[in-house]
Every structure is written in C-alpha cells, then in structure tokens.
Design a protein around this motif. Sequence first.
Motif, PDB file in Angstrom:
ATOM      1  N   ALA A 289     102.223 -30.798  36.297  1.00  0.00           N
ATOM      2  CA  ALA A 289     100.827 -31.228  36.105  1.00  0.00           C
ATOM      3  C   ALA A 289      99.854 -30.043  36.049  1.00  0.00           C
ATOM      4  N   ALA A 290     100.161 -28.974  36.781  1.00  0.00           N
ATOM      5  CA  ALA A 290      99.204 -27.857  36.854  1.00  0.00           C
ATOM      6  C   ALA A 290      99.461 -26.771  35.811  1.00  0.00           C
ATOM      7  N   ALA A 291     100.753 -26.495  35.548  1.00  0.00           N
ATOM      8  CA  ALA A 291     101.064 -25.390  34.634  1.00  0.00           C
ATOM      9  C   ALA A 291     101.482 -25.888  33.253  1.00  0.00           C
ATOM     10  N   GLY A 292     101.921 -27.158  33.169  1.00  0.00           N
ATOM     11  CA  GLY A 292     102.324 -27.730  31.885  1.00  0.00           C
ATOM     12  C   GLY A 292     101.170 -27.675  30.893  1.00  0.00           C
ATOM     13  N   THR A 293     101.506 -27.594  29.619  1.00  0.00           N
ATOM     14  CA  THR A 293     100.504 -27.515  28.553  1.00  0.00           C
ATOM     15  C   THR A 293      99.543 -26.343  28.811  1.00  0.00           C
ATOM     16  N   THR A 294     100.043 -25.348  29.582  1.00  0.00           N
ATOM     17  CA  THR A 294      99.241 -24.178  29.940  1.00  0.00           C
ATOM     18  C   THR A 294      97.870 -24.604  30.498  1.00  0.00           C
ATOM     19  N   GLY A 295      97.898 -25.694  31.279  1.00  0.00           N
ATOM     20  CA  GLY A 295      96.666 -26.139  31.949  1.00  0.00           C
ATOM     21  C   GLY A 295      95.624 -26.710  31.014  1.00  0.00           C
ATOM     22  N   GLN A 296      96.031 -27.069  29.803  1.00  0.00           N
ATOM     23  CA  GLN A 296      95.036 -27.502  28.809  1.00  0.00           C
ATOM     24  C   GLN A 296      95.098 -29.006  28.522  1.00  0.00           C
ATOM     25  N   ARG A 297      95.366 -29.805  29.534  1.00  0.00           N
ATOM     26  CA  ARG A 297      95.192 -31.260  29.374  1.00  0.00           C
ATOM     27  C   ARG A 297      93.941 -31.654  30.131  1.00  0.00           C
ATOM     28  N   CYS A 298      93.282 -32.700  29.676  1.00  0.00           N
ATOM     29  CA  CYS A 298      92.142 -33.152  30.486  1.00  0.00           C
ATOM     30  C   CYS A 298      92.641 -33.732  31.793  1.00  0.00           C
ATOM     31  N   THR A 299      93.943 -34.077  31.844  1.00  0.00           N
ATOM     32  CA  THR A 299      94.535 -34.627  33.072  1.00  0.00           C
ATOM     33  C   THR A 299      95.231 -33.556  33.919  1.00  0.00           C
ATOM     34  N   THR A 300      95.132 -32.302  33.519  1.00  0.00           N
ATOM     35  CA  THR A 300      95.790 -31.219  34.273  1.00  0.00           C
ATOM     36  C   THR A 300      95.365 -31.233  35.732  1.00  0.00           C
ATOM     37  N   LEU A 301      96.350 -30.958  36.595  1.00  0.00           N
ATOM     38  CA  LEU A 301      96.069 -30.876  38.034  1.00  0.00           C
ATOM     39  C   LEU A 301      95.365 -29.556  38.326  1.00  0.00           C
ATOM     40  N   ARG A 302      94.166 -29.652  38.884  1.00  0.00           N
ATOM     41  CA  ARG A 302      93.390 -28.432  39.124  1.00  0.00           C
ATOM     42  C   ARG A 302      93.152 -28.172  40.610  1.00  0.00           C
ATOM     43  N   ARG A 303      93.299 -29.222  41.424  1.00  0.00           N
ATOM     44  CA  ARG A 303      93.050 -29.055  42.871  1.00  0.00           C
ATOM     45  C   ARG A 303      94.195 -29.699  43.656  1.00  0.00           C
ATOM     46  N   LEU A 304      94.685 -28.968  44.634  1.00  0.00           N
ATOM     47  CA  LEU A 304      95.748 -29.491  45.487  1.00  0.00           C
ATOM     48  C   LEU A 304      95.177 -29.543  46.900  1.00  0.00           C
ATOM     49  N   ILE A 305      95.072 -30.749  47.442  1.00  0.00           N
ATOM     50  CA  ILE A 305      94.469 -30.933  48.756  1.00  0.00           C
ATOM     51  C   ILE A 305      95.626 -31.202  49.718  1.00  0.00           C
ATOM     52  N   VAL A 306      95.940 -30.215  50.532  1.00  0.00           N
ATOM     53  CA  VAL A 306      97.199 -30.242  51.297  1.00  0.00           C
ATOM     54  C   VAL A 306      96.936 -30.302  52.793  1.00  0.00           C
ATOM     55  N   HIS A 307      97.690 -31.186  53.469  1.00  0.00           N
ATOM     56  CA  HIS A 307      97.561 -31.237  54.928  1.00  0.00           C
ATOM     57  C   HIS A 307      98.017 -29.901  55.516  1.00  0.00           C
ATOM     58  N   THR A 308      97.270 -29.431  56.508  1.00  0.00           N
ATOM     59  CA  THR A 308      97.546 -28.089  57.055  1.00  0.00           C
ATOM     60  C   THR A 308      98.980 -27.961  57.574  1.00  0.00           C
ATOM     61  N   SER A 309      99.574 -29.084  58.023  1.00  0.00           N
ATOM     62  CA  SER A 309     100.934 -29.003  58.589  1.00  0.00           C
ATOM     63  C   SER A 309     101.994 -28.670  57.540  1.00  0.00           C
ATOM     64  N   VAL A 310     101.703 -28.927  56.260  1.00  0.00           N
ATOM     65  CA  VAL A 310     102.724 -28.638  55.236  1.00  0.00           C
ATOM     66  C   VAL A 310     102.281 -27.561  54.235  1.00  0.00           C
ATOM     67  N   ALA A 311     101.057 -27.070  54.426  1.00  0.00           N
ATOM     68  CA  ALA A 311     100.477 -26.154  53.427  1.00  0.00           C
ATOM     69  C   ALA A 311     101.320 -24.891  53.222  1.00  0.00           C
ATOM     70  N   ASP A 312     101.718 -24.236  54.306  1.00  0.00           N
ATOM     71  CA  ASP A 312     102.431 -22.965  54.158  1.00  0.00           C
ATOM     72  C   ASP A 312     103.759 -23.146  53.433  1.00  0.00           C
ATOM     73  N   GLU A 313     104.517 -24.173  53.877  1.00  0.00           N
ATOM     74  CA  GLU A 313     105.822 -24.391  53.247  1.00  0.00           C
ATOM     75  C   GLU A 313     105.654 -24.742  51.765  1.00  0.00           C
ATOM     76  N   LEU A 314     104.716 -25.631  51.488  1.00  0.00           N
ATOM     77  CA  LEU A 314     104.526 -26.054  50.100  1.00  0.00           C
ATOM     78  C   LEU A 314     104.095 -24.878  49.223  1.00  0.00           C
ATOM     79  N   LEU A 315     103.135 -24.103  49.729  1.00  0.00           N
ATOM     80  CA  LEU A 315     102.644 -22.992  48.900  1.00  0.00           C
ATOM     81  C   LEU A 315     103.737 -21.969  48.647  1.00  0.00           C
ATOM     82  N   GLU A 316     104.553 -21.753  49.647  1.00  0.00           N
ATOM     83  CA  GLU A 316     105.665 -20.817  49.460  1.00  0.00           C
ATOM     84  C   GLU A 316     106.585 -21.318  48.342  1.00  0.00           C
ATOM     85  N   ARG A 317     106.881 -22.595  48.362  1.00  0.00           N
ATOM     86  CA  ARG A 317     107.776 -23.145  47.335  1.00  0.00           C
ATOM     87  C   ARG A 317     107.126 -23.138  45.950  1.00  0.00           C
TER      88      ARG A 317
END
Length: 509
Positions: A289-317
């Motif tokens: 959703a974020a990198a597909g179509t090189t970010g050029q869809r009107c539906t592209t994912l631009r914001r990821l709102i992450v619970h602090t308990s999983v943020a580090d692991e998710l961002l690392e991945r």
Amino acid sequence: MSDTSTLPETETLREKARACLGRIGATVVEGIGLSARSPITGDELFTIRPTSAAEADAAVVAAHHAFQAWRSTPAPRRGELVRRLGELLREHHADLAELITIEVGKIRSEAMGEVQEMIDICDFAVGLSRQLYGRTIASERPGHRLAETWHPLGVVGVISAFNFPAAVWSWNTAIALVCGDTVVWKPSELTPLTAIAADALLRRAAAEVGAPHEVHHLVIGDRAAGEKLVDDHRIALVSATGSTRMGREVGPRVAARFGRSLLELGGNNAAIVTPSADLDLVVQGVVFAAAGTTGQRCTTLRRLIVHTSVADELLERLVAAYTRLPIGDPFDERTLVGPLITTAAQDTMQDALDRAQAEGGKLLVGGGRRFANQPGAGAYVEPAIVRMSEQTPVVREETFAPILYCLPYETFDAAIALHNDVPQGLSSSIFTRDQQEAELFLSAEGSDCGIANVNLGTSGAEIGGAFGGEKETGGGRESGSDAWRAYMRRSTSTVNYAAELTLAQNVSF
Ligand code: UN1
C-alpha cells in the motif's frame, strides 16, 4: 535496496509503444504541441498534436447531439457497446498494460491489474444496463401511484489523472454509457498514448455493435482543454480526478453554472496497527500500500499509526522489507518499484522529506535517488519511512510519492483522533484481531473516510464498491454499488388513476 536492472533505451520503448498502438488499431497524430514521454527514461517518445479549441468545441457539440438519440436507445442495447468494449479489453489486455507501463512506469503486474479493473467495470456496467431500478412509493392518496424513474443525464466530462490513466476513465465511461450519457474525455497530458488506445478500442466496439461513435470524444490538451469541460453548460456532469487544489477550482466553477460535479481528489490514507495485529499481514499489506505504484495512488498508504508496544518490532521489519525492494525498470519482472512520473515529483518528494526532518521526523530508510547520474534514466527513488512523534503540517498534506510517516499511539481513542485529524478522507484501514476495535473503527465514531478496511491496506479497492472519499477528497463516488445514480437524473411522478382529484396534505381548494 537494489537496482533490478539496466534501463531500456528510449528507442526500444518507442518501438514497443508503436507496436501496441498498431495492434490496438490506434493512430497517433504526430505534430507539434504535446510531448508523450516515458518516465522509464524520462525522454520524449512522440510529439502529439493536441486537440484545438475549435475541435474541442465541436466534440462537445457532437456529444450533445449524440446524447439526444443515445438516451432513447434501450439501456440493455447500450450495454452491448460496453460488453464489446470489455471483450476488446480482454483481447488487448497485455497491449494496453504495456502502454501504461511505458507512459506511467507501472510494473507489469500493476498495469495488468489496471486493465483488469477496466474489464471488471465493463462486466458490472453490462449487468447494470438491466438494473437501472427506480422505486415505487406508497402514496398517501387513494387511487394514486407514486414512482421514481432514472433518466439519462447528458454529456459527462471526464477529467482523469496520470496515475490510473485508463481505469478511472473506464469507471466513468462504462457506467455513463449504460446510463444513456455521452462522454467527452480529457485525460492527463502526461498519458496521451494510453488515452488514444482506450478511445480506439471504444471506437472499434461502437463500429462492431453498430453504436454511434459520437457517444465518446477524446480531447487531448493541457489545462485549457479541462477548463472547456468545466465551463461548458452543455456538460451536465464533470467527473474530475486529481489534486484537492484542482478540485477547489473545478467544484465552484461547475456549481456556478448549476452543473454537477463528481470529485475524486487527494487522499492522506492511514492504517492503524493495534497490539493484537498479525505483523506478517501488516508488513505485506503496508509495503504494497505504501511503496506500490511508487506511492502514486490516491489510495496509497501515507500514515502508519502504530501502538507503542509494537512500533519498534514493526518498524524494524518494515525497514528490512524496504531495504530489499527492487527498484528499476518496470518491464523487468523482478522490479516492484518503478520510476516516479516526473523529476518534478522527485523534487516534491525530497522537499517533503526535508520538511518532515525539519519538523522533528527521523528518516529510517530510503529517500535516495537511483540511476541518478545515468543519462537516459527517469526519476527513480527509494521509498522512504519517516518516524514522527506527532502529526506535523507536512504529514497532514498529500505528497504524491512513496513516503510513509509513522506515528505512535497509546490509546485506541487517540489513534482514531489522529487518524481523522487530516483534511482528506479517502481510504483507511486497521490491522487488529480484536473484533471490538475493528467494529469501532468501522462505526460512526471510527474512520471518517469513504473506504475503511480491516486487516488489509488502503489501496487496491475492487470495482464492486462505491469508490471515493469525504472532506477534501471531494465527496464523489464512482465505480460500483449505486454510484451510477450520479450519472442519471431522477424523475418523481405521481399518477392519479381515481375518478376524482385529491390534494395531498388534506388541502381543500
Ligand atoms: C486512484 O489512485 O486514482 O483502489 C485510483 C485502488 C485502485 C484505484 C485507485 N483500485 O487503489
């Protein structure tokens, strides 16, 4: 991140484009004016003579004239034209996709997907051609019948953007045609070849089923061509896809002449990742959703709102996944990220990244340029992730490039508040295994967007649903469900079959 490949030569792309256009049966009128480029190399492929102002006017007149007969053609007969268009799209699926790759830089799988979306909407519209239902309503008067009928609206002006150069046209055109409307299309000036090809397929379909080709007109040009559609009182509906800035101009101008508009404008789509989310699903969904179509869809994912308990692991991945993204020639089967549409888009991306860092963001991955010093290379960028501690001004804007801003949250209410605290309202999603959270997200107090998903990303909607969004996204709905109603006018009729006249509301006169 790895470059997948060497880039093709402009001459190779030119030959490929010629071959596709030839197989489709489309003619490009070469001449001075508009330059058809490929973002793969950044070079010009052809120069095209744009539609003159007089020709554009003649197109509107002809479409208006054709409407007088088309509106009386039975809807299932109108559906035959769209059925044939769908068949031709199946036949030329790969040709049209190749042109989209050449002109937009989409990878093959996504370009094929765009044409599939066109085929799907044609199927939908053919079925719809036998289902343009109105209601009958219980009358308060004895011996009266109250009913509503949907009638064709008129000429529809379609203004489309570069990023879905053919699918968005087909959503509008397939539906408009079965609804009994005629169409004048002004495609993005960045994608004239795809437009010429799509128009040629529709012309062929019309010739083959014996429908008048005047039901559809292509107007190629710059802003002035779009303005023609916006201001001409013979255009009953202007369906425009583009930036919020464009919509801010189009909406009031069409309204000033009491025309109708259907606006599909910017998005600033977010996904909420809760503590119970399946992170495997999140990583896959977010990267597409974020990198597909090189970010050029009107539906592209631009914001990821992450619970602090999983943020580090998710961002690392996510950083690890971004590092492995193959960037390069969209014709190479291994590539997942093709070029941005122009070098201007690349500058806009860089500018947003600079601002995000000035506003306290930390760039975690990406943001660099690829093939930077290579002559004959387009605008290749590394999709970026920026960790933000709050939703700063740059995060609240839509930057049409692959930048994902990550924002932490502590409580579910705070996540929803953050989610909705942007001017746009197109698409949204939540990743959770908690049913209550999922339902709350979909409820009236949850996402304020036109599209709200659970356990998938924000992009890649199917055509069966109505597509569009709220707030600065413009409020329009296209494609499936009952979006067709925007392309028709409603007539409410009361029939008195009693012997005497009864007035409503018990009025005696
Ligand atoms: C667009 O980016 O203008 O939902 C349209 C999607 C596609 C359409 C996007 N079906 O991502």
